[in-house]
Structures are given as C-alpha cells and as structure tokens.
Design an enzyme around this catalytic site. Structure first.
Site, mmCIF file in Angstrom:
data_model
loop_
_atom_site.group_PDB
_atom_site.id
_atom_site.type_symbol
_atom_site.label_atom_id
_atom_site.label_comp_id
_atom_site.label_asym_id
_atom_site.label_seq_id
_atom_site.Cartn_x
_atom_site.Cartn_y
_atom_site.Cartn_z
ATOM 1 N N LEU A 12 48.524 45.048 35.013
ATOM 2 C CA LEU A 12 49.962 44.711 35.652
ATOM 3 C C LEU A 12 51.596 44.758 34.851
ATOM 4 O O LEU A 12 52.434 45.971 36.387
ATOM 5 C CB LEU A 12 50.014 43.166 36.058
ATOM 6 C CG LEU A 12 51.900 42.115 36.119
ATOM 7 C CD1 LEU A 12 52.149 42.979 37.548
ATOM 8 C CD2 LEU A 12 51.848 41.358 35.788
ATOM 9 N N ASP A 101 46.111 30.973 37.459
ATOM 10 C CA ASP A 101 45.205 29.675 38.622
ATOM 11 C C ASP A 101 44.724 28.996 37.817
ATOM 12 O O ASP A 101 44.335 28.037 37.888
ATOM 13 C CB ASP A 101 44.428 30.299 39.460
ATOM 14 C CG ASP A 101 43.915 31.429 39.317
ATOM 15 O OD1 ASP A 101 43.997 32.035 38.316
ATOM 16 O OD2 ASP A 101 42.644 31.248 40.045
ATOM 17 N N TYR A 124 40.422 30.799 28.437
ATOM 18 C CA TYR A 124 41.142 30.821 29.258
ATOM 19 C C TYR A 124 42.548 30.568 29.397
ATOM 20 O O TYR A 124 43.438 30.673 28.802
ATOM 21 C CB TYR A 124 40.721 32.713 29.869
ATOM 22 C CG TYR A 124 41.687 32.870 30.605
ATOM 23 C CD1 TYR A 124 42.778 33.877 29.625
ATOM 24 C CD2 TYR A 124 42.273 32.510 32.321
ATOM 25 C CE1 TYR A 124 43.396 34.643 30.545
ATOM 26 C CE2 TYR A 124 43.392 33.095 32.508
ATOM 27 C CZ TYR A 124 43.817 34.927 32.402
ATOM 28 O OH TYR A 124 44.518 34.924 33.247
#
Ligand SMILES: NC(=O)c1ccc[n+]([C@@H]2O[C@H](COP(=O)([O-])OP(=O)(O)OC[C@H]3O[C@@H](n4cnc5c(N)ncnc54)[C@H](OP(=O)(O)O)[C@@H]3O)[C@@H](O)[C@H]2O)c1
Length: 284
Positions: A12, A101, A124
């Site tokens: 990203l 998410d 995570y």
C-alpha cells in the site's frame, strides 16, 4: 498538502506515495529510513518534517508468523502505532491508521459496521486492534481505515499469486468458506486522498463493494485472464494454518455513506480495470 507515509516500501505504502505525488508533497519512509518501533526516531522525523498528514501503513502483516512471534507483532502493530500517534499529536498532524477486517471475529452473518464490537481471534488482529486503541487514545486528529483482501501493483497479493499459479498448474483448490470483499489499492488510495483533506475523523470501513469467497475471487481472476486451469472449491479445514482466518469479514461502509464520501465500485469492476491496466496482454 505535505503527507508523510510510513511503510513506504510495502504494497500500500508504495502505491500511495505514487498516487499522491502528483498533487501533494509526499515523503515516503521505508523501514530503513524510519523504524516505527523507535519512539525517538519517530519523534525526530515527524518534528523535522512537520507533515500536515501522516498515513501510517507500516505493519507486521505476516498473519501466520504473528502467532509464532507475538512480541514482534505487538512491537510493530501496537507500540509502533502508539509512537506514530504520539508524534502526530505533538506536531498537530492528522493521522490515518490503516487497519484490518481481522479485528472482528468473523462469526457474523451481516456486514460489520464501524462501531460494532471488535473481537480479534489471532495475534495479528489483536495487535492491530491494540494499534487502533493507541491511535484513539494518543492522537485527537485520527482516522482509522479498516480494509480487507487488498491487492495492487506492488508486492505480493492474491491476484498476482493466482496469475502465477494459472501458468504453473493445471488444477487448483481455493477455499470457498471464507467470505469477504476484495479491495483494489488504487481505489483505496483515491479514498484516502479525499479523506485526508477533511476533518471527518473516526473509523471507516474501506473495501470494494460486493461480496465473494476466495474461490469466487479466484474464479473471476481466471475468467478475466482466460486462464487454462481447473479450479475446485475446498474448505478452510483442508488447509490448516497457524492463524485462524475470519469466516465472514464483510464490512459495511456506513461511515463512508453518512459522511458523504464516494462509495467504492463493485469488486468485480475494480478487478477487471486493475487487470487490464496492470497485467500485460502477454502475461495473461
Ligand atoms: N494486504 C492486505 O490484504 C491488508 C488487509 C487489511 C489491512 N491491511 C493493512 O494495510 C496496511 C498496509 O499493508 P500492506 O499490504 O501494504 O503490507 P506490506 O506490504 O507487508 O507492507 C508493510 C510494510 O511495513 C514495513 N514495516 C514492518 N515493520 C516495520 C517497522 N518496524 N518500521 C517501519 N516499517 C516497517 C514492512 O517492511 P519490511 O518489508 O521490511 O518488513 C513493509 O514494507 C497494514 O497496516 C495492514 O495491516 C492490509
């Protein structure tokens, strides 16, 4: 606008630096130039550069490794986010923290809203949620942007893996019992560039619209590139992994809607555009 990006060599970060560079003064810092786990380095660089906006993309993203190295995951995802949030607050910069998410437990049957209770299942997700909490408590001018199933031009991602496997294999099994929404990074960059101009702080869910399983996602990729491969659905239990994956991670975009931002296009349209723009004819 002067924008500082952490994790600028990641999937990203790299594309965001490129995307914003046309209209902004963009400072991209990879791990070598800015290790976010060092409070002193983060403070020094943020003070020297004095950015109007910080987009915090750096993260420990290896979901399975996080189970084995929880201290490392928390150091980067929780402590690193705290460091960046404290520096942003001190400098008066806006902060966009990219989240995931995986902060949800994946047991829902309807899309998760931004303010639904979080319940991460693995290290995570827990460490990213800890990063969210640190951002919320340490920096007033913050945005938390949760995304999912991201793919773009740089780094490794599911789309690129499927294209590679379509050339190497004749048969492939992909899980059909994990449901979510893919996110084209170019679309995420467009949203982030609009969001950072505003003072509409808070949590956002940002993914392409529409829903699919990983199997359906793979099927669409193969259809788009006319791949000669036999694809079969399988169950998550067929491929046990160290970290639990959310079975359902669809996120509702309520905050995008009610704050008046442009809705993301459907994942299938985004995929089609991405493949035609980024994958050479001969590579298909
Ligand atoms: N990819 C997805 O599907 C997805 C989905 C939901 C949310 N997200 C979130 O989106 C953000 C960007 O993810 P991505 O896909 O771009 O991941 P990525 O490609 O793994 O990029 C993360 C970058 O952070 C860097 N980094 C790690 N530790 C660091 C440290 N201590 N100091 C500075 N930089 C450090 C990494 O450098 P090294 O390569 O040197 O380790 C890497 O370049 C993350 O916050 C992630 O949690 C991603």
């Amino acid at each position: 606008m002067k924008v500082l990006i952490t994790g600028a060599n990641g999937q990203l970060g790299r594309e965001l630096v490129e995307y914003l560079s046309g209209n902004n003064e963009v400072l991209g810092f990879g791990r070598e130039e800015l290790d976010i786990t060092s409070l002193e380095s983060v403070f020094e660089i943020v003070k020297n550069e004095s950015p109007e906006v910080i987009v915090h993309c750096a993260a420990f993203t290896a979901v399975d490794d996080a189970e084995q190295y929880p201290d490392s995951a928390y150091l980067v995802n929780a402590v690193g986010a705290r460091n960046v949030a404290m520096a942003a607050e001190q400098q008066g910069s806006k902060l966009i923290y990219i989240s995931t998410d995986y902060v949800f437990n994946g047991q829902a049957t309807n899309p998760y809203c931004e303010y639904d209770n979080t319940d991460p299942q693995g290290i995570y997700g827990k460490s990213k949620r800890a990063g969210e909490v640190n951002v919320q408590t340490q920096c007033r001018k913050h945005f938390i942007v949760r995304t999912s199933w991201a793919y773009g031009k740089y780094g490794n991602n599911f789309v690129k893996t499927m294209i590679r496997l379509s050339k190497e294999k004749e048969n492939l099994k992909v899980v059909a019992d994990q449901i979510g929404s893919p996110t084209c990074i170019e679309d995420l960059c467009e949203f982030l560039s609009e969001l950072m101009k505003t003072e509409k702080y808070g949590i956002y869910h940002a993914s392409n619209t529409g829903v699919c399983s990983w199997y359906e996602f793979a099927h669409a990729i193969f259809e788009e590139i006319a791949a000669d491969i036999s694809l079969q659905p399988c169950a998550t239990s067929d491929f046990p992994r160290p970290a639990k994956r959310p079975a359902y991670s669809v996120m509702e975009h309520r905050m995008i809607r009610i704050n008046g931002f442009k809705e993301f296009r459907h994942w299938r349209d985004a995929l089609s555009a991405f493949l035609s723009q980024n994958i050479e004819e001969g590579e298909r």
